[in-house]
Design an enzyme around this catalytic site. Structure first.
Site, mmCIF file in Angstrom:
data_model
loop_
_atom_site.group_PDB
_atom_site.id
_atom_site.type_symbol
_atom_site.label_atom_id
_atom_site.label_comp_id
_atom_site.label_asym_id
_atom_site.label_seq_id
_atom_site.Cartn_x
_atom_site.Cartn_y
_atom_site.Cartn_z
ATOM 1 N N SER A 16 0.830 -1.209 0.000
ATOM 2 C CA SER A 16 0.000 0.000 0.000
ATOM 3 C C SER A 16 0.864 1.258 0.000
ATOM 4 O O SER A 16 0.636 2.183 -0.783
ATOM 5 C CB SER A 16 -0.919 0.003 1.223
ATOM 6 O OG SER A 16 -1.828 -1.061 1.185
ATOM 7 N N ARG A 39 0.672 8.306 5.450
ATOM 8 C CA ARG A 39 -0.298 7.678 6.352
ATOM 9 C C ARG A 39 -1.685 8.313 6.200
ATOM 10 O O ARG A 39 -2.707 7.618 6.262
ATOM 11 C CB ARG A 39 0.180 7.794 7.798
ATOM 12 C CG ARG A 39 1.365 6.914 8.130
ATOM 13 C CD ARG A 39 0.977 5.451 8.235
ATOM 14 N NE ARG A 39 0.108 5.205 9.370
ATOM 15 C CZ ARG A 39 0.516 4.919 10.592
ATOM 16 N NH1 ARG A 39 1.815 4.823 10.855
ATOM 17 N NH2 ARG A 39 -0.340 4.708 11.566
ATOM 18 N N HIS A 42 -3.137 7.041 2.994
ATOM 19 C CA HIS A 42 -3.546 5.648 3.186
ATOM 20 C C HIS A 42 -4.899 5.573 3.879
ATOM 21 O O HIS A 42 -5.763 4.762 3.507
ATOM 22 C CB HIS A 42 -2.475 4.925 4.007
ATOM 23 C CG HIS A 42 -2.763 3.490 4.261
ATOM 24 N ND1 HIS A 42 -3.188 3.018 5.481
ATOM 25 C CD2 HIS A 42 -2.694 2.398 3.442
ATOM 26 C CE1 HIS A 42 -3.358 1.711 5.416
ATOM 27 N NE2 HIS A 42 -3.067 1.303 4.190
#
Length: 209
Positions: A16, A39, A42
């Protein structure tokens, strides 16, 4: 036939983050900012989010140092406070959400404001040097900025200001970015929310992907 899919959690994360770095424009972030931005992207599942993420100068070091020194984390909503991975915070940091504290409904009526804004009044005793994470309520961010107009109000170390929505979200984040009373992070426009805000806190606190 049974579905075939990746079952290794570590491999899923690794792939990812690789895809995010391949597909996102991260060139304007320094190394520490990039880790946090990845992050956040994501959490949103949206590589285009990169263009809306803005960090003021020194934001990540300021927030990280505060957490390492044991600063509490103030959250505008339980969706934010419950998402923070407490075990990965560097100093057993207290995570505080006062939205449902006793008397908040009455205080909100007295103030003529939302519960989200009124709840911030309970932050004052521990606000000095804290990390603030606002991911839902523009009224909370606006009220925080009004509080910080008072020179006698304790000042947090850093503010993550990412409320999501249509009424006040854009304006509150623009106001934070313009004022920058302390180092801050925003997601410009209507985008934002709990997951993105939590991702930023967890990235800063854990230093890990």
């Amino acid at each position: 036939m049974p579905y075939e899919y990746e079952t290794d959690g570590a491999a899923i994360y690794k792939q990812s983050f690789r895809m995010i770095r391949e597909e996102s424009d991260l060139g304007r972030f320094d190394d520490e900012e990039e880790t946090v931005a990845v992050r956040m992207i994501h959490a949103a599942g949206m590589v285009d989010l990169a263009q809306y993420i803005h960090f003021s100068e020194g934001f990540v070091p300021a927030a990280r140092t505060a957490l390492e020194n044991g600063a509490p984390i103030f959250c505008d909503a339980r969706m934010v406070s419950e998402g923070i991975t407490r075990a990965r915070m560097p100093a057993n940091n207290e995570v505080i959400c006062t939205l449902w504290a006793d008397g908040i409904h009455d205080l909100a009526r007295e103030m003529g404001n939302t519960r989200s804004a009124a709840a911030l009044e309970l932050w004052r005793p521990k606000l000095e040097g804290a990390v603030v994470a606002i991911g839902n309520a523009p009224t909370a961010l606006f009220h925080l900025l009004n509080m910080l107009e008072d020179p006698n109000c304790p000042r947090p170390a850093a503010i993550i200001g990412c409320p999501v929505g249509f009424v006040g979200a854009v304006e509150s984040k623009d106001a934070l970015w313009e004022a920058q009373p302390v180092p801050c992070c925003i997601v410009k426009g209507r985008l934002g929310g709990s997951a993105i805000t939590v991702a930023a806190v967890n990235a800063i606190g854990s230093r890990k992907e």
